[in-house]
Design a protein around this motif. Sequence first.
Motif, PDB file in Angstrom:
ATOM      1  N   VAL A  48       0.982  -1.183   0.012  1.00 35.21           N
ATOM      2  CA  VAL A  48       0.065   0.047   0.122  1.00 35.21           C
ATOM      3  C   VAL A  48       0.962   1.252  -0.097  1.00 35.21           C
ATOM      4  CG1 VAL A  48      -1.748   1.349   1.332  1.00 35.21           C
ATOM      5  CG2 VAL A  48      -1.799  -1.155   1.211  1.00 35.21           C
ATOM      6  N   GLU A  49       0.577   2.320  -0.746  1.00 38.64           N
ATOM      7  CA  GLU A  49       1.266   3.332  -1.002  1.00 38.64           C
ATOM      8  C   GLU A  49       1.361   4.164   0.465  1.00 38.64           C
ATOM      9  OE1 GLU A  49       0.474   6.739  -0.476  1.00 38.64           O
ATOM     10  OE2 GLU A  49      -1.776   6.272  -0.041  1.00 38.64           O
ATOM     11  N   ALA A  50       2.646   4.743   0.569  1.00 42.04           N
ATOM     12  CA  ALA A  50       2.995   5.446   1.959  1.00 42.04           C
ATOM     13  C   ALA A  50       3.140   7.034   1.906  1.00 42.04           C
ATOM     14  CB  ALA A  50       4.169   4.647   2.444  1.00 42.04           C
ATOM     15  N   SER A  51       2.304   7.581   1.045  1.00 41.16           N
ATOM     16  CA  SER A  51       2.366   9.054   0.858  1.00 41.16           C
ATOM     17  C   SER A  51       3.727   9.588   0.585  1.00 41.16           C
ATOM     18  CB  SER A  51       1.617   9.590   2.260  1.00 41.16           C
ATOM     19  OG  SER A  51       0.506   9.257   2.326  1.00 41.16           O
ATOM     20  N   ARG A  52       4.399   8.885  -0.215  1.00 41.40           N
ATOM     21  CA  ARG A  52       5.515   9.547  -0.908  1.00 41.40           C
ATOM     22  C   ARG A  52       5.310  10.915  -1.769  1.00 41.40           C
ATOM     23  NH1 ARG A  52       9.866   6.612  -5.149  1.00 41.40           N
ATOM     24  NH2 ARG A  52       9.976   8.496  -6.668  1.00 41.40           N
ATOM     25  N   GLY A  53       4.216  10.971  -2.296  1.00 37.76           N
ATOM     26  CA  GLY A  53       3.785  12.377  -3.000  1.00 37.76           C
ATOM     27  C   GLY A  53       3.851  12.458  -4.214  1.00 37.76           C
ATOM     28  N   ASP A  54       4.246  11.271  -5.075  1.00 35.51           N
ATOM     29  CA  ASP A  54       4.496  11.345  -6.391  1.00 35.51           C
ATOM     30  C   ASP A  54       4.240  10.072  -7.114  1.00 35.51           C
ATOM     31  OD1 ASP A  54       6.982   9.992  -6.460  1.00 35.51           O
ATOM     32  OD2 ASP A  54       7.965  11.690  -5.846  1.00 35.51           O
ATOM     33  N   ALA A  55       4.020  10.195  -8.536  1.00 36.41           N
ATOM     34  CA  ALA A  55       3.748   9.009  -9.264  1.00 36.41           C
ATOM     35  C   ALA A  55       4.794   8.027  -9.155  1.00 36.41           C
ATOM     36  CB  ALA A  55       3.180   9.368 -10.789  1.00 36.41           C
ATOM     37  N   GLY A  56       6.004   8.320  -8.708  1.00 37.86           N
ATOM     38  CA  GLY A  56       7.184   7.476  -8.973  1.00 37.86           C
ATOM     39  C   GLY A  56       7.069   6.372  -7.960  1.00 37.86           C
ATOM     40  N   GLU A  57       6.251   6.780  -6.877  1.00 36.75           N
ATOM     41  CA  GLU A  57       6.111   5.642  -5.802  1.00 36.75           C
ATOM     42  C   GLU A  57       4.991   4.484  -6.487  1.00 36.75           C
ATOM     43  OE1 GLU A  57       4.473   5.018  -1.266  1.00 36.75           O
ATOM     44  OE2 GLU A  57       3.578   6.642  -2.351  1.00 36.75           O
ATOM     45  N   THR A  58       4.174   4.737  -7.300  1.00 37.80           N
ATOM     46  CA  THR A  58       3.368   3.765  -8.216  1.00 37.80           C
ATOM     47  C   THR A  58       4.353   2.923  -8.925  1.00 37.80           C
ATOM     48  OG1 THR A  58       1.571   5.421  -8.309  1.00 37.80           O
ATOM     49  CG2 THR A  58       1.816   3.356  -9.830  1.00 37.80           C
ATOM     50  N   HIS A  59       5.353   3.485  -9.488  1.00 38.94           N
ATOM     51  CA  HIS A  59       6.251   2.613 -10.149  1.00 38.94           C
ATOM     52  C   HIS A  59       7.155   1.747  -9.315  1.00 38.94           C
ATOM     53  CE1 HIS A  59       4.931   4.651 -13.814  1.00 38.94           C
ATOM     54  NE2 HIS A  59       5.185   5.894 -13.302  1.00 38.94           N
ATOM     55  N   ALA A  60       7.655   2.350  -8.245  1.00 43.14           N
ATOM     56  CA  ALA A  60       8.448   1.615  -7.327  1.00 43.14           C
ATOM     57  C   ALA A  60       7.505   0.187  -6.710  1.00 43.14           C
ATOM     58  CB  ALA A  60       8.802   2.561  -6.210  1.00 43.14           C
ATOM     59  N   LEU A  61       6.369   0.581  -6.396  1.00 39.51           N
ATOM     60  CA  LEU A  61       5.489  -0.528  -5.935  1.00 39.51           C
ATOM     61  C   LEU A  61       5.219  -1.597  -7.095  1.00 39.51           C
ATOM     62  CD1 LEU A  61       2.505   1.581  -4.087  1.00 39.51           C
ATOM     63  CD2 LEU A  61       4.597   0.311  -3.054  1.00 39.51           C
ATOM     64  N   ARG A  62       5.022  -1.113  -8.294  1.00 41.68           N
ATOM     65  CA  ARG A  62       5.164  -2.235  -9.396  1.00 41.68           C
ATOM     66  C   ARG A  62       6.402  -3.098  -9.542  1.00 41.68           C
ATOM     67  NH1 ARG A  62       3.726   0.257 -15.065  1.00 41.68           N
ATOM     68  NH2 ARG A  62       5.832   1.507 -14.750  1.00 41.68           N
ATOM     69  N   GLU A  63       7.237  -2.283  -9.438  1.00 46.80           N
ATOM     70  CA  GLU A  63       8.787  -2.965  -9.633  1.00 46.80           C
ATOM     71  C   GLU A  63       9.004  -3.942  -8.534  1.00 46.80           C
ATOM     72  OE1 GLU A  63      10.895  -2.915 -12.154  1.00 46.80           O
ATOM     73  OE2 GLU A  63       9.454  -1.512 -13.134  1.00 46.80           O
ATOM     74  N   ALA A  64       8.453  -3.653  -7.385  1.00 45.02           N
ATOM     75  CA  ALA A  64       8.541  -4.577  -6.282  1.00 45.02           C
ATOM     76  C   ALA A  64       7.768  -5.720  -6.264  1.00 45.02           C
ATOM     77  CB  ALA A  64       8.328  -3.867  -4.893  1.00 45.02           C
TER      78      ALA A  64
END
Length: 273
Positions: A48-64
Amino acid sequence: MIDCHVHLWDPALGFPWIRPDSAHHRTFDTDDLAASGTDPDLSGAILVEASRGDAGETHALREARLLRPDLVAGHVANLHAHADAGPHRLRALLTEPGESRPNGMRLGGPRWTDTPVPARALLPVLADAGVVLELNLLAGALSTAADVAAAHPALTVVVDHLGNPPNLHTDPGEWYSDLDRAAAAPNVVVKISGLLTQQHGVPHERVAALVRRVVDAVGPQRCLIGSDWPICLPRGSRADSLALSRLGLAHLTARQREDVLHTNAVRVYGLRG
């Protein structure tokens, strides 16, 4: 068991809510997630996203998720971070093939009225794509979920952390009536998570009674379970957090417990069985 609420982060990449003096101010990656999962019943987790605040977190979750499919069954991204991109780009993100698309999009804030209007305007896109809306509101989460579910009957609304009830050392007040409103909406799902932190200092039997009240109100087919790791760590381990949530499931049949612990997650998030 699918742990439906875990986070990964690197404070160097953002996450302004993590204070430098906090126990959370360190990197938590997939290796840490693997080391935290000592329960032999665990079969996967929802990031679950953790309020990084940018769309880059979405890509990081997908990569993980792509890197460690043995650990990560799905991911929930931040709808705030994609609101300005508009419906066409969000639709493209949510219809990507294979295992890369988010299984949910989360909106959070003090109250519903504090969430961005452009993000709220994207709810029909979520419904069309079969992607859940996840709510994490500090106040009024359950009543908001009922309202949103009524306005968007094709949308599944997942309420994080039981709708953030107050610590049971105080009177839950209108939270109980809000629970009944949410229970009456068939497309609202409640996530049993966050208890180790929120209910710190409350006797375990009272926490179990709270969980039982939720499960009996909405039904075991509309509940999920999550550890809220690594948020939970100052109060206990991931296993401790899941164990506390499971105390309130003791009255269920074996089949009903399996629904809460696994089957519902597969259905709600559209996972592979």
